[in-house]
Enzyme design. Sequence first.
Site, PDB file in Angstrom:
ATOM      1  N   HIS A  77      -1.120  -1.095   5.689  1.00 56.99           N
ATOM      2  CA  HIS A  77       0.213  -1.636   5.383  1.00 56.99           C
ATOM      3  C   HIS A  77       1.274  -1.080   6.325  1.00 56.99           C
ATOM      4  CE1 HIS A  77       1.790   1.858   2.995  1.00 56.99           C
ATOM      5  NE2 HIS A  77       0.537   1.998   2.589  1.00 56.99           N
ATOM      6  N   ASP A  79       4.696  -1.087   5.595  1.00 57.85           N
ATOM      7  CA  ASP A  79       5.907  -0.542   4.958  1.00 57.85           C
ATOM      8  C   ASP A  79       5.731   0.926   4.586  1.00 57.85           C
ATOM      9  OD1 ASP A  79       4.016  -1.452   2.941  1.00 57.85           O
ATOM     10  OD2 ASP A  79       5.576  -1.064   1.451  1.00 57.85           O
ATOM     11  N   ASP A 107       1.584   7.316   6.160  1.00 55.47           N
ATOM     12  CA  ASP A 107       1.187   6.353   5.129  1.00 55.47           C
ATOM     13  C   ASP A 107       2.032   5.109   5.348  1.00 55.47           C
ATOM     14  OD1 ASP A 107       0.608   4.922   2.870  1.00 55.47           O
ATOM     15  OD2 ASP A 107       1.569   6.294   1.469  1.00 55.47           O
ATOM     16  N   GLU A 140       3.398  -2.922   0.374  1.00 58.13           N
ATOM     17  CA  GLU A 140       2.322  -2.301  -0.410  1.00 58.13           C
ATOM     18  C   GLU A 140       2.911  -1.324  -1.413  1.00 58.13           C
ATOM     19  OE1 GLU A 140      -0.861   0.623  -1.458  1.00 58.13           O
ATOM     20  OE2 GLU A 140       1.086   0.991  -0.561  1.00 58.13           O
ATOM     21  N   GLU A 141       3.940  -0.630  -0.963  1.00 61.28           N
ATOM     22  CA  GLU A 141       4.492   0.471  -1.775  1.00 61.28           C
ATOM     23  C   GLU A 141       5.319  -0.020  -2.959  1.00 61.28           C
ATOM     24  OE1 GLU A 141       3.445   3.318  -1.326  1.00 61.28           O
ATOM     25  OE2 GLU A 141       3.076   3.732   0.796  1.00 61.28           O
ATOM     26  N   ASP A 164      -6.067   3.469   4.140  1.00 58.48           N
ATOM     27  CA  ASP A 164      -4.854   3.871   3.419  1.00 58.48           C
ATOM     28  C   ASP A 164      -5.143   4.993   2.428  1.00 58.48           C
ATOM     29  OD1 ASP A 164      -2.254   3.899   2.523  1.00 58.48           O
ATOM     30  OD2 ASP A 164      -2.460   2.112   1.267  1.00 58.48           O
ATOM     31  N   HIS A 353       4.360  10.275   0.242  1.00 59.34           N
ATOM     32  CA  HIS A 353       5.471   9.957  -0.681  1.00 59.34           C
ATOM     33  C   HIS A 353       6.365  11.178  -0.919  1.00 59.34           C
ATOM     34  CE1 HIS A 353       3.272   6.188  -2.465  1.00 59.34           C
ATOM     35  NE2 HIS A 353       3.136   6.311  -1.151  1.00 59.34           N
TER      36      HIS A 353
HETATM   37 ZN   LIG Z   1      -0.264   3.724   1.613  1.00 58.57          ZN
END
Ligand SMILES: [Zn+2]
Length: 388
Positions: A77, A79, A107, A140-141, A164, A353
């Site tokens: 992904h 984003d 990520d 995705e997030e 991922d 994150h």
């Molecule tokens: Zn991810």
Amino acid sequence: MINQERIKNLLLELVQIDSVSREEREVAQRVRAICEELGAEVFIDDAGEKVGGNTGNVIARFPGTVPSAEPIMMSAHMDTVVPGKGVKPVVEGDIIRSDGTTVLGGDDKSGVAVILETIRCLQEQDIPHAPIDAVFSICEEVGLLGAKHVDLSKVRARYGLVFDSDDPGFLFTRGPSSNHFEFKIYGLESHAGVAPEQGISAIKIAAEGIAAMKLGRIDEETTANIGVIQGGAATNIITNLVTLKGEARSLDDAKLEAQSRHMVKCLEDAAAKYEVSVDGVTTRGRVESHVTREYHSMDVSDDSRVVRLVKSAAARMGLDVKTLASGGGCDANIFNKLGIECANLGTGMRAIHTVKEWLDVKDMYASAEMTLEIMRLNGEQARQAAGK
Ligand SMILES: [Zn+2]
């Protein structure tokens, strides 16, 4: 062998292009340009319009050099989570981290870099390989929205890999189903000092309901959380509305349903205890529950084509890749549901994150080396099958 300097530089370039969810256009254009330069037919689908983003998913179809081989998907992904704007990567030896004010965005830009470096190597080194559908997803997030709206008519592959997760030594093949909850708890407004007996506190109902709930880790396969609570305007008002948001996840759908029913029931039981009559009108505490399935579990067997391929490729490199279950959801949950059998291979991203996110480039190199070997073995197997 992959080109370590090149993949590292690509990662550093990509993380410096802002791409928080729904604002992936700039990185999508860069990825598109690279894929076109490498000879792919590139589509940008309409997922962005459907989810309120400024670009769709990038679907790049690379021709194979083994004519009989079935196409294989590689996906990552584009984003990132917030804070993700103005990323300034700090390189300390093999470790790349953010400057502490943003996430790094490894990520999942490490996944994007692994895919592009692998394709470059296949071409440069003339390694016979299957056609490749590289799917670079948006959003995705924020609920796997890009994958959920991917234009499947542009994707030829029916199996493949998502890049991922963290450790390249692990392949995530199982993941939970997830339910999303929104609860509205209704009480009755009244003056807290003058007429408290004429009110019902939605805050009290929420508190009692939540206190009765099993939350956190429910069992090995199941988790639950209330993550948002909102309500109330002033200390002298008995609050008539509280909103809660939460989630539950489980590898087992029956357990997920049981946990979801339990959470709803705790609030309903708490609400049922409260009732007042004012001027002949009776009001009861009340809960409105909205439970929606965020995504479905995935369960790819160790015997599946993609897992056997990854394990055989790793074995040829003298490595052992373990399959395991994840507590999180990713695009692979959606792709599997859509009929593209896929597992999630690690790329080296760590502490994701958070603003402490970091990545050891040696892990990313290992992931790319393994991916190159997977594609090489896949090409060999297709040639052998055609020769028979
Ligand atoms: Zn991810």
